[in-house]
Each structure stands twice: as structure tokens, then as C-alpha cells.
Design an enzyme around this catalytic site. Structure first.
Site, PDB file in Angstrom:
ATOM      1  N   LYS A  56      32.774  40.258  40.950  1.00  0.00           N
ATOM      2  CA  LYS A  56      34.123  40.770  40.651  1.00  0.00           C
ATOM      3  C   LYS A  56      35.067  40.779  41.854  1.00  0.00           C
ATOM      4  O   LYS A  56      36.017  41.562  41.920  1.00  0.00           O
ATOM      5  CB  LYS A  56      34.096  42.173  40.026  1.00  0.00           C
ATOM      6  CG  LYS A  56      33.115  42.386  38.916  1.00  0.00           C
ATOM      7  CD  LYS A  56      32.959  41.239  37.968  1.00  0.00           C
ATOM      8  CE  LYS A  56      34.099  41.045  37.013  1.00  0.00           C
ATOM      9  NZ  LYS A  56      33.844  39.829  36.162  1.00  0.00           N
ATOM     10  N   HIS A  61      25.912  35.009  43.780  1.00  0.00           N
ATOM     11  CA  HIS A  61      26.127  36.417  44.152  1.00  0.00           C
ATOM     12  C   HIS A  61      24.937  36.924  44.983  1.00  0.00           C
ATOM     13  O   HIS A  61      24.833  38.127  45.238  1.00  0.00           O
ATOM     14  CB  HIS A  61      26.257  37.287  42.892  1.00  0.00           C
ATOM     15  CG  HIS A  61      27.468  36.969  42.065  1.00  0.00           C
ATOM     16  ND1 HIS A  61      28.729  36.882  42.603  1.00  0.00           N
ATOM     17  CD2 HIS A  61      27.617  36.732  40.737  1.00  0.00           C
ATOM     18  CE1 HIS A  61      29.598  36.595  41.637  1.00  0.00           C
ATOM     19  NE2 HIS A  61      28.946  36.500  40.498  1.00  0.00           N
ATOM     20  N   SER A  68      36.620  46.859  38.575  1.00  0.00           N
ATOM     21  CA  SER A  68      36.383  45.616  37.839  1.00  0.00           C
ATOM     22  C   SER A  68      34.905  45.511  37.426  1.00  0.00           C
ATOM     23  O   SER A  68      34.581  45.121  36.300  1.00  0.00           O
ATOM     24  CB  SER A  68      36.790  44.434  38.729  1.00  0.00           C
ATOM     25  OG  SER A  68      36.641  43.233  38.047  1.00  0.00           O
TER      26      SER A  68
HETATM   27  S1  PPS Z   1      32.349  37.327  38.478  1.00  0.00           S
HETATM   28  O1  PPS Z   1      31.920  37.748  37.120  1.00  0.00           O
HETATM   29  O2  PPS Z   1      31.637  38.072  39.508  1.00  0.00           O
HETATM   30  O3  PPS Z   1      32.280  35.898  38.678  1.00  0.00           O
HETATM   31  O4  PPS Z   1      33.884  37.805  38.541  1.00  0.00           O
HETATM   32  P1  PPS Z   1      34.955  37.300  39.615  1.00  0.00           P
HETATM   33  O5  PPS Z   1      35.479  36.009  39.189  1.00  0.00           O
HETATM   34  O6  PPS Z   1      34.385  37.402  40.992  1.00  0.00           O
HETATM   35  O7  PPS Z   1      36.066  38.410  39.511  1.00  0.00           O
HETATM   36  C1  PPS Z   1      36.794  38.661  38.332  1.00  0.00           C
HETATM   37  C2  PPS Z   1      38.045  39.395  38.748  1.00  0.00           C
HETATM   38  O8  PPS Z   1      38.962  38.463  39.333  1.00  0.00           O
HETATM   39  C3  PPS Z   1      40.166  38.474  38.584  1.00  0.00           C
HETATM   40  N1  PPS Z   1      40.806  37.151  38.594  1.00  0.00           N
HETATM   41  C4  PPS Z   1      42.023  36.916  39.113  1.00  0.00           C
HETATM   42  N2  PPS Z   1      42.906  37.732  39.735  1.00  0.00           N
HETATM   43  C5  PPS Z   1      44.094  37.193  40.113  1.00  0.00           C
HETATM   44  N3  PPS Z   1      44.434  35.893  39.892  1.00  0.00           N
HETATM   45  C6  PPS Z   1      43.581  35.044  39.279  1.00  0.00           C
HETATM   46  N4  PPS Z   1      43.944  33.786  39.057  1.00  0.00           N
HETATM   47  C7  PPS Z   1      42.305  35.549  38.863  1.00  0.00           C
HETATM   48  N5  PPS Z   1      41.236  35.009  38.227  1.00  0.00           N
HETATM   49  C8  PPS Z   1      40.331  36.003  38.066  1.00  0.00           C
HETATM   50  C9  PPS Z   1      39.720  38.924  37.205  1.00  0.00           C
HETATM   51  O9  PPS Z   1      40.814  39.338  36.415  1.00  0.00           O
HETATM   52  C10 PPS Z   1      38.764  40.039  37.569  1.00  0.00           C
HETATM   53  O10 PPS Z   1      39.426  41.175  38.110  1.00  0.00           O
HETATM   54  P2  PPS Z   1      39.918  42.433  37.226  1.00  0.00           P
HETATM   55  O11 PPS Z   1      40.373  43.456  38.235  1.00  0.00           O
HETATM   56  O12 PPS Z   1      38.755  42.905  36.435  1.00  0.00           O
HETATM   57  O13 PPS Z   1      41.052  41.938  36.401  1.00  0.00           O
END
Ligand code: PPS
Length: 317
Positions: free
Chosen positions: A59, A130, A160
């Protein structure tokens, strides 16, 4: 009891709620998707100069960084990216692809997205993980390939991750775990991937001493994606033109990724998006809607204790 401390009862509840949870190398693993044998088998994996591994605590912006790097690896060809699913472009290193139900997921997925076949050969092969640093395959630790670590301020990351525990089937769709229960589990590192502090700090130290490795923050991508992209292009050695860069920045904005089925994890059976979207909010500062004043103060104290003197700083708003 200290607000950041998880009781034994809570820890047992967590282990019970994660389906097929396994304990290995002092970590808790969601046995539906990750198993120790697969992690051990990665030791034989050979990675080379054309490979880029994205590592992160869950996340932290893994999917976002994956889309940006994938776009760079495909020379900014966003039309091409829109024809291939993210999980085919950026493989999850430790995913137990031999589990029967993962096979079922792929069969189902290929039926729905049969148009995703393409001959596009990216300039770099990208995968994500991860895994904590010490469990990485030796070829990554020896600097045979590039390693990009993505980190996010721990308060937003925790929120998140809380929502992710509610919607990820492999974490037990924990709709019964309240924020007040999740908070001490997170602070004490008694959850999948262990302590945020240990995960991040181990990679932070590694990236400071290894030119093949780079450390980036979610908040920096949020503030200036264009600048982060330029430095990522240099890091992987694939420069884009300004025109390509502008296109990729637009393609990788939260709003366009949210609506892009090839990047937003749409249809991934691992998740129940009726409970919470994978692309949930994508902002900095959402933690203020969850942390109580007392939790925030207790966390700040823990943060100071663990982070002072490390040289690593995060933005929380
Ligand atoms: S995972 O499941 O661990 O692979 O998740 P990960 O991709 O690391 O994290 C997901 C969070 O990143 C946000 N996200 C983004 N934020 C801003 N811009 C873009 N383009 C974007 N893409 C993914 C996603 O919404 C999750 O955060 P939260 O706070 O839950 O919205």
C-alpha cells in the site's frame, strides 16, 4: 496498556482471520497467495541488468510506480499499456502461482481479457515484491539488476492497509477488524510483512550504499510526478522525450488509472471491490480521518524513537 501495543488476544485473532496464515522467517504470510517454498525457490532466480524489481511495504504506491516504470519500459507507448493487463506486465515475484485457485484466477482472467496478447517487448522486465530485504533473491542483493523501493508515510500507509485487509480475500476480508484493533497490530508489526519501520529502514540503508538501488516516496510522486519520472528514466537508462513524458504523466494520474481496467486491478478475484476499491482515494493526509488525537501522538512518539538519526523523512500532509 500502551496504545501502540497489540495484546496476545488481538494477535491470535489476526492469525485466525488471515486464511491459511503461515509463520516463516519471523513473518506472517497469507498462505493463499504466498508460501515459504515459493520464497525459498526465489534464491535460484537469476536477474540481470535488464530487470527492474520494485519493492515496497504493501500500500505504498507499488501499482502506481509499476505503471510509471512500465510506461518507461515501453517507450511511453500508453496505447500499448492499455492493451496488456498490469499483472502480465509486472509480475508479483513471491506469488504462489502453483496454488490451484491462482490457476483458476488466471483461467478466468484470460477468458475475459483474451485481447491482452501482444508481441510488445519492453526494454526492461519489471516485477514487484513485498518481501523484506533479507528475503530477496541473492541476485538482487548482489546488484545484478536494478532495485526500486517505494515508500509512503506510515500513517496513510496504515489507513490504506486497513482498508486492504477488509477487501483482500487472501487477508480474510477482515470487515470485523476495527481501526482501533488494526492500529496496534500495525504499530507492533504483527501483520503481513511485519514492521513497517524494519521493512522501510532496511531498504533505506541498502539503497544508500548501492548505486543499482533507488528509494522513492509516494508523496514526492504526488507532488511532482514529472520530476520523479525523469529521475526514474535516468535510473533505468531509458530516456523519454518531453512529449512522451507528458502523455505518461497524464496516463498515470490517479483519475486515469482508476478508470483504466488494465491498471486498476479490475476483475482480480483476490479482491472484493464491493467492500473497498483497490484504487481507493490516492491522497496524502487521509490518516486524519482515522487516527484519534491519542493514536496520532502515540504513533509520533514511536516514529521519533525508530526514525531519529536515520536521515529518512516523510511528509504527512
Ligand atoms: S499493493 O496492494 O500493495 O500493491 O498496493 P499499492 O499499489 O502499493 O498501493 C495502493 C495505494 O496506492 C494508491 N494509488 C495511487 N495514488 C495516487 N496516484 C495513483 N496513480 C495511484 N495508483 C494507486 C491507491 O489508491 C492506494 O492508496 P489508498 O490510500 O488506499 O487510496
Amino acid at each position: 496498556m500502551d496504545l501502540c501495543e497489540a495484546s496476545e488476544e488481538l494477535k491470535q485473532k489476526y492469525l485466525f482471520r488471515v486464511p491459511y496464515s503461515k509463520e516463516f522467517a519471523d513473518y506472517i504470510w497469507p498462505g493463499m497467495v504466498v508460501n515459504p517454498e515459493k520464497i525459498l525457490s526465489l534464491n535460484d532466480m537469476q536477474l540481470g541488468p535488464d530487470d527492474v524489481v520494485i519493492a515496497s511495504y504493501p500500500k505504498s504506491g507499488t501499482t502506481w510506480a509499476s505503471e510509471v516504470l512500465s510506461a518507461i519500459a515501453h517507450d511511453g507507448d500508453t496505447e500499448m499499456l492499455s492493451r496488456i493487463r498490469m499483472d502480465e506486465r509486472v509480475l508479483w515475484l513471491e506469488l504462489d502461482d502453483k496454488a490451484w485457485w491462482i490457476k483458476f484466477f488466471y483461467i478466468w482472467k484470460n477468458k475475459i481479457f483474451s485481447n491482452s496478447a501482444t508481441n510488445a517487448v519492453p526494454k526492461k522486465r519489471i516485477c514487484f515484491t513485498h518481501l523484506p530485504l533479507e528475503l530477496l533473491p541473492p541476485s538482487i542483493l548482489e546488484g545484478k539488476c536494478k532495485l526500486l523501493y517505494v515508500a509512503r508515510n506510515p500513517k496513510d500507509q496504515a489507513v490504506s492497509f486497513f482498508h486492504f485487509h477488509r477487501m483482500a480475500r487472501f487477508l480474510g476480508m477482515q470487515t470485523h477488524t476495527s481501526w482501533n484493533e488494526f492500529f496496534p497490530l500495525f504499530c507492533s508489526g504483527f501483520l503481513y510483512c511485519g514492521s513497517w519501520f524494519e521493512h522501510v529502514l532496511a531498504y533505506w540503508k541498502f539503497t544508500q550504499n548501492n548505486p543499482q538501488a533507488k528509494f522513492i516516496c509516494y508523496e514526492d510522486m504526488k507532488r511532482d510526478l514529472m520530476a520523479e519520472m525523469e529521475s526514474l528514466e535516468q535510473f533505468v537508462g531509458v530516456p523519454l522525450s518531453m512529449e512522451q513524458r507528458v502523455k505518461v504523466v497524464k496516463h498515470c494520474s490517479f483519475d486515469s488509472m482508476k478508470d483504466n481496467k488494465m491498471a486498476n486491478r479490475d476483475g482480480v478475484m483476490l479482491f472484493n471491490e464491493k467492500i473497498s476499491k483497490f484504487m481507493r482515494k490516492g491522497i496524502v493526509g487521509d490518516w486524519k480521518n482515522y487516527f484519534t488525537v491519542a493514536q496520532s501522538e502515540a504513533f509520533d512518539e514511536l516514529y521519533q524513537e525508530k526514525m531519529t538519526g536515520t536521515g529518512l523523512h516523510f511528509e504527512f500532509e
